[in-house]
Design a protein around this motif. Structure first.
Motif, mmCIF file in Angstrom:
data_model
loop_
_atom_site.group_PDB
_atom_site.id
_atom_site.type_symbol
_atom_site.label_atom_id
_atom_site.label_comp_id
_atom_site.label_asym_id
_atom_site.label_seq_id
_atom_site.Cartn_x
_atom_site.Cartn_y
_atom_site.Cartn_z
ATOM 1 N N ALA A 207 0.845 -1.196 0.000
ATOM 2 C CA ALA A 207 0.000 0.000 0.000
ATOM 3 C C ALA A 207 0.884 1.251 0.000
ATOM 4 O O ALA A 207 0.592 2.234 -0.689
ATOM 5 C CB ALA A 207 -0.929 -0.002 1.210
ATOM 6 N N GLU A 210 2.076 1.774 -3.473
ATOM 7 C CA GLU A 210 1.021 2.348 -4.305
ATOM 8 C C GLU A 210 0.930 3.857 -4.107
ATOM 9 O O GLU A 210 0.786 4.623 -5.075
ATOM 10 C CB GLU A 210 -0.321 1.691 -3.955
ATOM 11 C CG GLU A 210 -1.524 2.245 -4.694
ATOM 12 C CD GLU A 210 -1.541 1.914 -6.178
ATOM 13 O OE1 GLU A 210 -2.232 2.636 -6.921
ATOM 14 O OE2 GLU A 210 -0.869 0.949 -6.583
ATOM 15 N N SER A 236 -1.234 3.198 6.216
ATOM 16 C CA SER A 236 -1.553 2.514 4.964
ATOM 17 C C SER A 236 -1.339 1.026 5.148
ATOM 18 O O SER A 236 -0.346 0.591 5.731
ATOM 19 C CB SER A 236 -0.682 3.032 3.812
ATOM 20 O OG SER A 236 0.672 2.664 3.990
ATOM 21 N N SER A 238 -2.364 -2.876 3.046
ATOM 22 C CA SER A 238 -3.017 -3.548 1.927
ATOM 23 C C SER A 238 -4.291 -4.245 2.364
ATOM 24 O O SER A 238 -5.182 -4.488 1.553
ATOM 25 C CB SER A 238 -2.065 -4.563 1.298
ATOM 26 O OG SER A 238 -1.686 -5.554 2.235
ATOM 27 N N TRP A 266 -8.310 4.484 -2.979
ATOM 28 C CA TRP A 266 -8.529 3.081 -2.634
ATOM 29 C C TRP A 266 -9.874 2.584 -3.164
ATOM 30 O O TRP A 266 -9.974 1.464 -3.665
ATOM 31 C CB TRP A 266 -8.422 2.893 -1.118
ATOM 32 C CG TRP A 266 -7.274 2.002 -0.765
ATOM 33 C CD1 TRP A 266 -7.340 0.785 -0.173
ATOM 34 C CD2 TRP A 266 -5.888 2.248 -1.012
ATOM 35 N NE1 TRP A 266 -6.083 0.249 -0.032
ATOM 36 C CE2 TRP A 266 -5.167 1.132 -0.541
ATOM 37 C CE3 TRP A 266 -5.170 3.297 -1.591
ATOM 38 C CZ2 TRP A 266 -3.787 1.024 -0.626
ATOM 39 C CZ3 TRP A 266 -3.807 3.203 -1.669
ATOM 40 C CH2 TRP A 266 -3.122 2.086 -1.189
#
Length: 276
Positions: A207, A210, A236, A238, A266
């Motif tokens: 995450a 990302e 953050s 995932s 998200w």
């Protein structure tokens, strides 16, 4: 309190008999990924596989077959609208001692779980965190990897049992903020997003990757005294997405535009519901 049965495949077979001589059990010799699936899809799958391949290379493990892992992951989540899949790769069975096997035969475990609760108010208002006493040790050779030795996180999580406290923030031995026990940390300081450098310790989350790919984030050391000056703090993960921090100890924070923009990102990725 009953526990739902875990769906799993061990080396592609529906059984759970890991050898007591497996190096993952004996030495924590391996890696893992925790992948969030939504509606049969894992929006961050490619990032998980990239990190897993990178970790295998650094630990001198054989390369993984990402397509095979995806097939097994889809098998264990069959019929589950939302799921979390843990993929564990160990070096397998070897002779007693630390020496690497000449021809390792990795163990592969793919297991599916129900996702954790996602109260909407946590994403709207933020969660409570505390500062952990435990300090993360520096080890650049392992920094960033999601290896199987999580004892530091286990001991940090043992520091509190207050259900009102959601997470604990971890510093390194020099007092630099690194992460939470289960998530990466971002701060907005003077209008700029900052996340701690992870070249000495910590896990480089997918995450986090990302978010970094979107740009506009400074990766740097984050001294604890600078943390208290942040206008926004968020985690953050995932699995859980973007979670604002409402308080850390006695210091209050409030979700702001950077946090809200990433929560929307998200949702755009395909993580529907309050967890996004």
């Amino acid at each position: 309190m009953s526990t739902a049965p875990v769906r799993l495949l061990l080396d592609g077979k529906a059984e759970a008999a890991v050898s007591p001589l497996d190096r993952g059990l004996l030495y924590g010799d391996g890696l893992f990924e925790t992948v969030r699936f939504a509606a049969g899809s894992a929006p961050l799958w490619a990032r998980h596989m990239q990190r897993l391949q990178h970790g295998c290379k650094r630990l001198h493990l054989p390369a993984i077959d990402a397509e095979h892992l995806e097939s097994e992951a889809l098998s264990v989540i069959d019929g589950m609208p939302e799921a979390v899949v843990r993929i564990t790769i160990t070096r397998g069975i070897g002779e007693r001692g630390y020496r690497l096997p000449a021809h390792p035969q990795p163990t592969r475990l793919v297991a599916a779980f129900a996702p954790p609760p996602s109260p909407p108010e946590d994403y709207r208002d933020g969660v409570v965190a505390r500062l952990c006493a435990l300090r993360l040790a520096s080890q650049p050779l392992l920094a960033g990897l999601k290896h199987l030795n999580r004892l530091e996180q286990v001991l940090a999580r043992a520091e509190w049992d207050d259900p009102a406290v959601f997470e604990g923030l971890l510093c390194d031995e020099a007092g630099r903020v690194i992460s939470a026990t289960m998530a990466n940390l971002f701060a907005v300081i003077d209008g700029v997003m900052v996340t701690p450098a992870l070249d000495r310790c910590g896990v480089a989350g997918v995450a986090r990757a990302e978010i970094l790919a979107r740009g506009g984030v400074q990766v740097r050391d984050l001294p604890l005294d600078l943390l208290w000056q942040a206008q926004e703090l968020f985690l953050s993960s995932s699995v859980r997405g973007i979670l604002p921090l409402r308080t850390v100890g006695e210091t209050a924070f409030a979700p702001g535009p950077h946090t809200r923009a990433l929560q929307q990102h998200w949702r755009d990725l395909g993580f529907s519901g309050s967890q996004a």
